[in-house]
Design an enzyme around this catalytic site. Structure first.
Site, PDB file in Angstrom:
ATOM      1  N   TYR A   1       0.846  -1.199   0.000  1.00 47.87           N
ATOM      2  CA  TYR A   1       0.000   0.000   0.000  1.00 47.87           C
ATOM      3  C   TYR A   1       0.890   1.263   0.000  1.00 47.87           C
ATOM      4  O   TYR A   1       1.700   1.442   0.905  1.00 47.87           O
ATOM      5  CB  TYR A   1      -0.886  -0.052   1.233  1.00 47.87           C
ATOM      6  CG  TYR A   1      -1.579   1.221   1.653  1.00 47.87           C
ATOM      7  CD1 TYR A   1      -1.427   1.705   2.949  1.00 47.87           C
ATOM      8  CD2 TYR A   1      -2.414   1.920   0.782  1.00 47.87           C
ATOM      9  CE1 TYR A   1      -2.072   2.859   3.367  1.00 47.87           C
ATOM     10  CE2 TYR A   1      -3.058   3.079   1.195  1.00 47.87           C
ATOM     11  CZ  TYR A   1      -2.881   3.546   2.482  1.00 47.87           C
ATOM     12  OH  TYR A   1      -3.515   4.680   2.899  1.00 47.87           O
TER      13      TYR A   1
ATOM     14  N   ASP B   1      -1.366  -6.265   9.294  1.00 45.59           N
ATOM     15  CA  ASP B   1      -2.442  -5.331   8.974  1.00 45.59           C
ATOM     16  C   ASP B   1      -3.559  -6.144   8.329  1.00 45.59           C
ATOM     17  O   ASP B   1      -3.428  -6.586   7.179  1.00 45.59           O
ATOM     18  CB  ASP B   1      -1.904  -4.246   8.031  1.00 45.59           C
ATOM     19  CG  ASP B   1      -2.932  -3.167   7.739  1.00 45.59           C
ATOM     20  OD1 ASP B   1      -4.151  -3.444   7.834  1.00 45.59           O
ATOM     21  OD2 ASP B   1      -2.531  -2.046   7.385  1.00 45.59           O
TER      22      ASP B   1
ATOM     23  N   ILE C   1      -6.818  -5.245   7.743  1.00 48.19           N
ATOM     24  CA  ILE C   1      -7.993  -4.400   7.544  1.00 48.19           C
ATOM     25  C   ILE C   1      -8.929  -4.893   6.451  1.00 48.19           C
ATOM     26  O   ILE C   1     -10.052  -4.428   6.352  1.00 48.19           O
ATOM     27  CB  ILE C   1      -7.623  -2.929   7.282  1.00 48.19           C
ATOM     28  CG1 ILE C   1      -6.895  -2.760   5.962  1.00 48.19           C
ATOM     29  CG2 ILE C   1      -6.813  -2.357   8.428  1.00 48.19           C
ATOM     30  CD1 ILE C   1      -6.738  -1.281   5.583  1.00 48.19           C
TER      31      ILE C   1
ATOM     32  N   LYS D   1     -12.725  -0.413   5.509  1.00 47.54           N
ATOM     33  CA  LYS D   1     -12.878  -1.239   4.314  1.00 47.54           C
ATOM     34  C   LYS D   1     -14.050  -2.201   4.434  1.00 47.54           C
ATOM     35  O   LYS D   1     -14.911  -2.262   3.569  1.00 47.54           O
ATOM     36  CB  LYS D   1     -11.581  -2.033   4.057  1.00 47.54           C
ATOM     37  CG  LYS D   1     -10.339  -1.180   4.050  1.00 47.54           C
ATOM     38  CD  LYS D   1     -10.367  -0.106   2.970  1.00 47.54           C
ATOM     39  CE  LYS D   1      -9.115   0.743   2.997  1.00 47.54           C
ATOM     40  NZ  LYS D   1      -9.184   1.837   2.001  1.00 47.54           N
TER      41      LYS D   1
END
Lengths: 486, 454
Positions: B158, B243, B245, B281
């Site tokens: 990202y 992470d 998410i 998200k």
């Protein structure tokens, strides 16, 4: 066999979080035994939390009357998707607009604010940190007049690595900031090799509860310009001024009094946590007259944006000018009444407070009740008695970096009337017992009993650790008397 | 009238303020700007740029709106009856305890458990709330690494990490290079190489940061790979941040294997494992700023909680979401329906791209596909370069009018890959985008199969 990981960074392992300060110790005592008017009248009354609980009913009424301000109601549902999806760090335009308008309104329209300079942050806590990151490098310093809010040590320094250096202020002139004190602090920093990048003031002041006068603000703006240092004004109590003199914002001063000041040096931190009693909503604002700072702070706001749900609600409320005018008026009136009641209650037993026209607290003078020399240790000893025995969580002046021991900040806008009366009763009882002890000890001393150990009078002493120094305001000059049991 | 007091220039801002590490000079952001200048609208601007660079989930809002409609007590300040656990407006407005609302933490823990099909438990007292995953990742970096240290991060990753993890922390990133040959999976060799690179440069690696499911790949990590990474961090005595998410957006096999699940069977490694979550998200609520740091390390939890003072979640939002997420039936239904819709969108997109002759990496999660345009960069005899990729990206942005994210901004080691989002628009708009891709590829194919001049 693998060992434990290098557990934490130096930043995390250190005590930059600030929670080892006495400021927080009192909170712990409160947490363990919180006062409740109906269920625990013997508990600790929280007087260490600067919250405005006096006017929330007005906001609640408004929110009930305006269901469209919530995106969760039938009336506001059509906005749900747009708002829930909105994460632009510029913030909702209507929120910035309403905030800029409100900031002008709270200053009596004596200054105007540009919505494009309104930048969000994670509460005032986040606003101070953002400004520290933007304006100074690790190891560089801001000068701060004492006494100051203990949270600054964490907010400004913990993650940014900057330092705060004190500008000493004294009760002899009501703790007003003087140019001499400022220059002294500035030169002292420089001569020790520290780069001073800014001056941070809180106006209205926490913990003093006073507003800074126009001349001092002009002096600061001029000093900043001449020495090329930033001027950060924390104005989070701007809407909590309840008596004359009227609030003067740095925004007004640079517009009207010192138009030659370098605006690139002027920055304001604001929040709705104090004036509105909405600390839970986490609304911090960085307002800078410096375009580069606005741009940088805005990018940094990604780390602490205000919930769009909350932005939407506040855009409606702050934009309701008539309600805002009524709220500010009514809130000020209630704060004034509360302040008057509290300080009058203290005067009954000869305790004085710094004359205050703003804020949610009083700066109480207990110097006369310190035992022996007026030292920080003596203050903390008195403070422990007040927390443990009188069961009031007040905040000792030394935790605010006050140079004169014996002052205490006492919050009184965070409770109802009855609770405040209970607090006043306890204080009056404590002070009267102290006076009684002192008078008794004076009689013994007069009879030649120069040295008395209170251990022989354990019953009273263990309850209240009677002190030797008479209260400066009322009683005779200090005399060597009874020594409290430790 | 007082003139300007002194003509001196203002002092410079801090190094942090003047550095470029805020990351906004990259193509990732340039694409957003092009979109802002000329945004697609079916009616008013049908030739505008279609935003396919924003990983948002807009396919399930109606489910949230439906809940609020059916539970008006959750919407108002109905008090404890609403399941929010907060007695009144006043209590909620005053609530600034950095522990966070207990009912909200319990609801988040429960939601995270449901997403993982009950394969791991989450303790509400380990949940630390932050204003979004952006803040959560930065906060963990401050806690686990010193300035000058590095985090090892598998590529592609990202683009926001370059800012979130480095900007104010002074920590750097060393990429762990992954390649299409094995579907961009992380290998031990790549981890070791990255670690060596850091060491050789005199930098201490503080930890590894994984995104699982992966952004931008849209894939979940295999259990054996996760075990390898765990073994690696144990060997090097460093931390592991996961992470997660996108954990609620796994719409096809294989199931998500969360670090939380692995920690159950490997309690000895727990103290070095930290999970990041967010509702931006899975619930499509990026505006609400809800992030979570979940650590198995007590000291990290305590410190993270203190540090969260800079970035708390609005109590108003905590209250609303506590009501929503503590409704077990609703939460389960939401997770199930959301997954189905994402799968449908994903499959529709992949099929459309396939018809246009554009392959994608096989994905089972996330809000995007990892599109393979390498073929379009070949044919010059030389190896494709990042410059070639950016030329193609520019073409896509300004001629085809699709804002897609070039792999180079994700630090992908192979030019020619693009991340393309599919869940942030209506189905109709997606079809317009697919049609444009189709036409573009037709033109391209015709142009490249023209008989060459001899």
């Amino acid at each position: 066999m693998a060992g434990k990981p290098e557990l934490l960074s130096r930043m995390a392992a250190g005590d930059g979080h600030g929670e080892n300060s006495s400021y927080f110790d009192g909170w712990k005592a409160y947490d363990e035994n919180p006062f409740d008017l109906h269920h625990n009248r013997g508990g600790v009354i929280q007087m260490g939390l600067a919250e405005n609980q006096l006017s929330l009913d007005l906001i609640e009424e408004w929110s009930k009357a305006h269901p469209e301000a919530s995106i969760c109601t039938a009336e506001g549902a059509s906005q749900f998707k747009r708002i829930a999806n909105f994460q632009d760090y510029h913030g909702l335009p209507e929120f910035r607009q309403a905030m800029a308008q409100f900031m002008g309104q709270v200053r009596g329209w004596k200054a105007t604010f540009d919505p494009d300079r309104v930048v969000m942050s994670g509460g005032a806590t986040g606003a101070q940190e953002t400004l520290a990151f933007c304006l100074a490098n690790p190891g560089e310093a801001f000068l701060v007049p004492t006494p100051y809010y203990p949270g600054f040590d964490r907010d400004c320094c913990w993650r940014s690595g900057i330092k705060l250096l004190p500008i000493e202020c004294h009760s002899s002139n009501d703790f007003r900031l003087t140019k001499e004190a400022l220059v002294t602090a500035y030169e002292s920093a420089r001569s020790s090799g520290t780069v001073v990048k800014g001056v941070l003031i809180t106006n209205p002041s926490n913990p003093l509860g006073t507003t800074t006068d126009r001349a001092t603000l002009a002096m600061l703006a001029t000093f900043a310009t001449e020495h090329r240092v930033h001027l950060i004004c924390d104005e989070i109590y701007a809407g909590s001024v309840f008596a004359k003199p009227e609030f003067v914002s740095i925004a007004e001063v640079v517009e009207r009094d010192v138009p030659g000041a370098d605006r690139d040096l002027i920055h304001i931190a604001y929040s709705l946590s104090k004036d509105f009693g909405l600390p839970g909503f986490r609304v911090g604002i960085v307002y800078s007259f410096n375009d580069a700072v606005v741009a940088c702070a805005r990018k940094m706001s990604s780390f602490g944006l205000v919930s769009s749900q909350t932005q939407h609600f506040l855009a409606k409320m702050l934009g309701d000018e008539a309600f805002m005018a009524m709220f500010l008026r009514e809130s000020a009136a209630r704060l004034a009444a509360r302040n008057e009641r509290f300080t009058a209650g203290l005067r009954e037993v000869g305790i004085g407070c710094l004359r205050s026209n703003a804020g949610l607290f009083s700066w109480m003078d207990l110097r006369g009740m310190l035992r022996g020399e007026k030292t920080a240790e003596a203050e903390l000893e008195l403070w422990r008695v007040i927390v443990r025995n009188v069961k009031l969580n007040v905040s000792p002046g030394t935790s605010f970096h006050c140079r004169e021991p014996g002052w205490f900040r006492v919050c009184h806008a965070n409770m109802d009337d009855e609770t405040m009366e209970v607090a006043l009763d306890r204080i009056r009882l404590f002070v009267r017992q102290h006076q009684h002890q002192k008078a008794k000890a004076q009689r013994w001393a007069a009879k030649g009993h120069l040295h008395l150990s209170l251990q022989r009078h354990a019953g009273i002493a263990s309850q209240y650790h009677a002190l030797s120094s008479p209260m400066a305001a009322l009683l005779s000059p200090r005399s060597p008397l009874v020594h409290a049991a430790s | 009238m007082v003139g300007k007091l002194l003509p001196a220039a203002s002092p410079a801002l801090s190094h942090v303020a003047t550095s470029g590490s805020h990351g906004e000079d990259s193509p990732y952001f340039a694409g957003w700007r092009a979109y802002d200048d000329d945004p697609y609208d079916a009616v008013s601007n049908p030739t505008g740029v279609i935003q396919m660079g924003l990983a948002e989930n807009q396919v399930s809002f109606d489910l949230l709106e439906g809940f609020l409609r059916e539970h008006p007590e959750a919407a108002g300040w109905g008090g404890a009856a609403a399941g929010s656990g907060v007695a009144s407006f006043r209590d909620n407005a005053l609530f600034q305890d950095y522990h966070g609302l207990k009912t909200f933490r319990k609801a988040m823990a429960s939601f995270m458990e449901k997403i993982r099909g009950g394969k791991a438990r989450f303790d509400p007292d380990r949940i630390v709330l932050t204003a979004g995953a952006t803040a959560a990742n930065e906060l963990l970096t401050f806690i686990l690494a010193n300035p000058g240290d590095v985090l090892l991060i598998p590529t592609p990753y990202y683009p926001g990490f370059d800012r979130d993890l480095r900007w104010r922390t002074g920590v750097n990133i060393v990429p762990v290079h992954c390649h299409s040959a094995n579907g961009f999976q992380v290998t031990v060799a790549a981890l070791e190489a990255a670690y060596e690179e850091a060491t050789a440069a005199g930098m201490r690696a503080a930890g590894v940061l994984l995104t699982n499911p992966s952004n931008p790949l849209g894939t979940t990590m295999e259990r054996s790979v996760l075990e390898d990474v765990l073994d690696f961090v144990v060997r090097k005595n460093i931390h592991l941040i996961s992470d997660e998410i996108y954990s609620g957006s796994v719409f096809a096999a294989p199931d998500l294997v969360s670090l939380a699940e692995l920690v159950v069977s490997r309690p000895d490694v727990a103290e070095r494992v930290h999970i990041v979550y967010s509702l931006s998200k899975d619930l499509g609520l990026p505006g609400f700023r809800v992030g979570v740091v979940y650590s198995y390390n007590d000291a990290v939890v305590t410190t993270a909680r203190r540090m969260s003072s800079f970035t708390l979640v609005s109590s108003q939002t905590q209250k609303t979401l506590a009501a929503m997420l503590s409704d077990d039936a609703f939460a389960l239904e939401y997770i199930r329906t959301n997954r189905e819709r994402l799968r449908a969108r994903h499959d529709h997109m992949v099929a459309g791209l396939a018809r246009a002759g554009v392959p994608c990496l096989g994905g089972n999660a996330g809000l995007f596909v990892w599109m393979d345009m390498r073929r379009l960069l070949q044919g010059r005899g030389d190896e494709a370069t990042v410059a070639d990729e950016l030329r193609l990206w520019d073409l896509m942005l300004h001629e085809v009018k699709l804002n897609i994210s070039p792999g180079s901004s994700c630090h992908c080691s192979e030019p020619g890959w693009f991340r393309v989002c599919f869940a942030n628009m209506s189905l109709d708009t997606l079809d317009v985008a697919l049609a444009r891709m189709g036409s573009f590829m037709d033109r391209w194919n015709k142009a490249t199969t023209q008989p060459k001049e001899h």
